[in-house]
Design a protein around this motif. Structure first.
Motif: not given
Length: 185
Positions: A162-172
């Protein structure tokens, strides 16, 4: 007399059906095979059966849960996790494909939906890759060629990235259904 007419019609209909059945008996008897011999007698018969394609696809688990993300996961931009083992029984050539069922992840949280694309889920046959995007159907098995031969049991591991980015992956909470499909080429 009005009571007898329906009964008369019933008797005529039954008589016609019985007559039709009796006329087919000679043809049934002619189709039978007989053996008239002295000390022994042998008859050869033929058995015919249509063989349909039969497939069985099973997964070791129906849901894969990604462990909580850490700052290190955001720093590398991904989190790897073992997925299900895909098991196949097939009496003819087959192939298995993997593809996200939706174009974007389902999101529930307090912030605006980030519309995280299905391409942020990658998959592989190996824990070390190579990684393929789930936004397009890709062949999980066979590893090479257009189809695998019939099998009495093949197990193929599936791994997710799974790919994650600081600015476009909000908590949830994020969820993405994935179609694992067995087909006959």
């Amino acid at each position: 007399m009005t009571v007898r007419r329906p009964l008369t019609r019933l008797l005529v209909a039954c008589g016609a059906a019985l007559g039709a059945a009796l006329t087919t008996l000679p043809s049934l008897a002619a189709a039978q095979v007989a053996c008239n011999g002295g000390a022994s007698c042998a008859i050869t018969v033929t058995l015919r059966l249509g063989r349909p394609q039969v497939f069985r696809l099973a997964l070791s688990e129906g849901t894969t849960t990604v462990p909580p993300l850490s700052s290190g996961d955001f720093a590398t931009g991904f989190k790897d996790v073992s997925g299900p083992t895909v098991s196949v029984l097939a009496n003819s050539p087959y192939r298995i494909t993997v593809q996200a069922a939706l174009a974007t992840w389902q999101y529930s949280g307090t912030q605006a939906n980030p519309a995280k694309g299905a391409s942020d889920l990658q998959w592989s046959r190996s824990a070390v890759g190579p990684w393929l995007t789930s936004s397009n159907a890709g062949t999980l098995w066979p590893a090479t060629g257009s189809s695998a031969p019939a099998t009495a049991g093949t197990a193929v591991p599936l791994f997710y990235r799974t790919l994650w980015q600081w600015t476009s992956s909000p908590p949830g909470t994020y969820a993405l259904p994935v179609n694992i499909t067995l087909t006959s080429p």
